[in-house]
Design a protein around this motif. Structure first.
Motif, short mmCIF file in Angstrom:
data_model
loop_
_atom_site.label_atom_id
_atom_site.label_comp_id
_atom_site.label_asym_id
_atom_site.label_seq_id
_atom_site.Cartn_x
_atom_site.Cartn_y
_atom_site.Cartn_z
N ARG A 1 0.86 -1.25 0.17
CA ARG A 1 -0.08 -0.08 0.05
C ARG A 1 0.84 1.33 0.07
O ARG A 1 2.11 1.30 0.44
CB ARG A 1 -1.03 -0.02 1.04
N PRO A 2 0.37 2.62 -0.38
CA PRO A 2 0.98 3.80 -0.67
C PRO A 2 1.35 4.24 1.06
O PRO A 2 0.66 3.84 2.01
CB PRO A 2 0.13 4.85 -1.37
N ILE A 3 2.43 4.69 1.31
CA ILE A 3 2.80 5.19 2.60
C ILE A 3 1.81 6.43 3.03
O ILE A 3 1.76 6.63 4.20
CB ILE A 3 4.41 5.70 2.43
N ALA A 4 1.31 7.24 1.93
CA ALA A 4 0.30 8.08 2.35
C ALA A 4 -0.94 7.85 3.02
O ALA A 4 -1.61 8.18 3.73
CB ALA A 4 -0.02 8.93 0.91
N GLU A 5 -1.23 6.44 2.77
CA GLU A 5 -2.39 5.64 3.46
C GLU A 5 -1.76 4.84 4.84
O GLU A 5 -2.92 4.40 5.24
CB GLU A 5 -2.90 4.38 2.69
#
Length: 327
Positions: free
Chosen positions: A239-243
């Motif tokens: 998953r994206p780090i932003a999430e």
């Protein structure tokens, strides 16, 4: 009157004499091997991408396109070598956002101007990165790693392929956005840094999938998150780090083939058309996907020149936000 007509005729011949050799030269191009200089060591995504393109161009154009690795000085060695080469289409750069955009702000003194010293030929791919840890670290998620790093400021080292590269800049951006402090250890090649990561001499690394995906799949390093807004095609389960606890975090590099400025337009147009044709081949796009990059749809050389200038501005903001600088 006859004198004027004769004079005009001589001027016309002179003008055509300057145009026709260039056009004829482009029609025959290439008549010998072409060198693609790569600013990273062997095995990195940029190197693998250059070799994919070199093989395709060699098949299509009848001469060998040779990949030459010139890592070091945060991609400056390779970029300067291309800038200083003869602008005849026989020396190209497998450029990335580092020498073509990031370095403009990162370095206080840069021996070339990325906005004017290159002629873009084709945008090839975008490059998602992934945050990976040494398996011995107890952190198994982004929040856990941030907590651990805050408890031990300066205790963890991260590897990069040199100052100003995405490997360096993305780690600095991550540090600035999370309030952690890590020690930067530069390498000439990503594979060398990953070897030290597995061996425990490093604890963390922001790296490309081309270098790290086999190690992630084999369980030799632990992947925590990707740097892009969405999951990478090469690893849709990460998953994206932003999430994952760092809202607003986003960073991705790009890859572009460029020639020295003043390369004759007919040769630029020919290389652009050939690269565009290569990138339209499903087999090429499949190869690029397999090394963890995302194939791009290129614009014209003029559109790419404007893109580079806009990226210098965009990455300037990222560099300043990260606090990274090189004297």
């Amino acid at each position: 009157m006859k004198f004027v007509l004769a004079l005009l005729g001589m001027v016309g011949i002179a003008i055509l004499g300057g145009i026709w050799p260039t056009t004829a030269q482009a029609q025959k191009y290439p008549t010998r091997n072409v060198t693609i200089i790569v600013p990273t060591g062997p095995g990195a995504g940029t190197d693998l991408l250059a070799r994919i393109l070199a093989a395709r161009l060699s098949e299509r154009m009848g001469k060998t396109f040779v990949v030459e690795n010139r890592p070091g000085a945060g991609t400056i060695i390779a970029a300067r070598a291309v800038v200083q080469s003869k602008p005849d289409g026989y020396t190209l750069l497998m450029g990335t956002s580092t020498p073509l955009a990031i370095n403009a702000t990162l370095h206080k003194k840069l021996p070339y101007d990325p906005a004017t010293d290159f002629t873009p030929l084709a945008l090839i791919a975008t490059v998602p990165f992934v945050l990976v840890l040494n398996n011995e670290l107890p952190a198994r998620s982004v929040p856990e790693f941030i907590k651990l790093a805050k408890e031990k400021p300066g205790a963890f080292s991260y590897g990069s392929t040199g100052p100003g590269t995405p490997f360096h800049l993305y780690a600095e951006l991550f540090s600035s956005m999370t309030g952690i402090r890590m020690v930067h250890v530069p390498y000439k090649a990503a594979v060398a840094g990953l070897a030290d990561l597995m061996g425990g001499r490093l604890q963390v690394m922001m790296t490309d999938f081309a270098s790290s995906l086999p190690l992630i799949q084999q369980g030799k390093v632990r992947a925590l998150g990707v740097t892009t807004k969405t999951a990478a095609p090469a690893a849709p389960g990460i998953r994206p780090i932003a999430e994952l606890g760092v809202p607003g975090f986003e960073a991705s590099a790009w890859q572009m083939v460029v020639a020295p400025a003043s390369t004759p337009k007919p040769i630029v147009d020919k290389l652009h058309a050939e690269l565009k044709a290569v990138m339209a081949m499903p087999a090429t796009r499949d190869q690029i996907n397999k090394i963890g990059l995302v194939p791009a749809d290129t614009g014209s050389p003029a559109e790419l020149q404007a893109f580079v200038k806009s990226e210098i501005v965009r990455w300037g903001d990222v560099v300043r936000k990260s606090g990274a600088t090189v004297n």
